[in-house]
Write a protein that holds these residues in place. Sequence first.
Motif, PDB file in Angstrom:
ATOM      1  N   PHE A  85      80.188 -93.272  -6.022  1.00  0.00           N
ATOM      2  CA  PHE A  85      81.629 -93.128  -6.114  1.00  0.00           C
ATOM      3  C   PHE A  85      82.057 -91.760  -5.580  1.00  0.00           C
ATOM      4  CE2 PHE A  85      81.889 -96.863  -8.699  1.00  0.00           C
ATOM      5  CZ  PHE A  85      80.735 -96.839  -9.487  1.00  0.00           C
ATOM      6  N   LEU A  86      83.243 -91.718  -5.043  1.00  0.00           N
ATOM      7  CA  LEU A  86      83.860 -90.452  -4.666  1.00  0.00           C
ATOM      8  C   LEU A  86      85.253 -90.434  -5.287  1.00  0.00           C
ATOM      9  CD1 LEU A  86      83.487 -87.829  -3.024  1.00  0.00           C
ATOM     10  CD2 LEU A  86      84.793 -88.940  -1.189  1.00  0.00           C
ATOM     11  N   ASP A  87      85.407 -89.603  -6.304  1.00  0.00           N
ATOM     12  CA  ASP A  87      86.708 -89.446  -6.954  1.00  0.00           C
ATOM     13  C   ASP A  87      87.441 -88.294  -6.286  1.00  0.00           C
ATOM     14  OD1 ASP A  87      84.932 -90.402  -9.720  1.00  0.00           O
ATOM     15  OD2 ASP A  87      86.796 -91.422  -9.175  1.00  0.00           O
ATOM     16  N   MET A  88      88.595 -88.607  -5.771  1.00  0.00           N
ATOM     17  CA  MET A  88      89.363 -87.628  -5.000  1.00  0.00           C
ATOM     18  C   MET A  88      90.666 -87.332  -5.743  1.00  0.00           C
ATOM     19  SD  MET A  88      88.700 -89.097  -1.158  1.00  0.00           S
ATOM     20  CE  MET A  88      89.666 -90.595  -1.397  1.00  0.00           C
ATOM     21  N   ASP A  89      90.842 -86.091  -6.111  1.00  0.00           N
ATOM     22  CA  ASP A  89      92.049 -85.667  -6.832  1.00  0.00           C
ATOM     23  C   ASP A  89      92.824 -84.669  -5.992  1.00  0.00           C
ATOM     24  OD1 ASP A  89      90.047 -85.612  -9.823  1.00  0.00           O
ATOM     25  OD2 ASP A  89      91.455 -87.169  -9.173  1.00  0.00           O
TER      26      ASP A  89
END
Length: 132
Positions: A85-89
Amino acid sequence: EVQLVESGGNLVQAGGSLRLTCRVVESGFTFNDFDDYAIGWLRQAPGKEREGIACINGRLDKTFYSDSVKGRFTISRDNARKTVFLDMDNLKAEDAAVYYCAMGPNPSMVAGSRFGVGMQYWGKGISVTVSS
């Protein structure tokens, strides 16, 4: 055959968040040593070079982040589900690009931002658009 399938790309407003998912799909054989492989995310914006932005090794004890995403993006991995996963904020306009998932031997990560050179398997890419 090994396929990397990305999902989660979308149009998002600046300041918003998005999660990208990369699923490793095996056909004809099973990865018995999946934890020997690092998986990373790279991106390419129009007119720019491909950029390695985040990578995680198979044992989940080492990560890499480029300066451009450090502190905003988080990479994680579920080896049982062969998914990353890549969580981008706090997305910015400059984050808009086609994002690629790639997998290669753990030592690929010693190259730092150039970890993509050692990647053996690649997804087709998924688009992320950030509106201001």
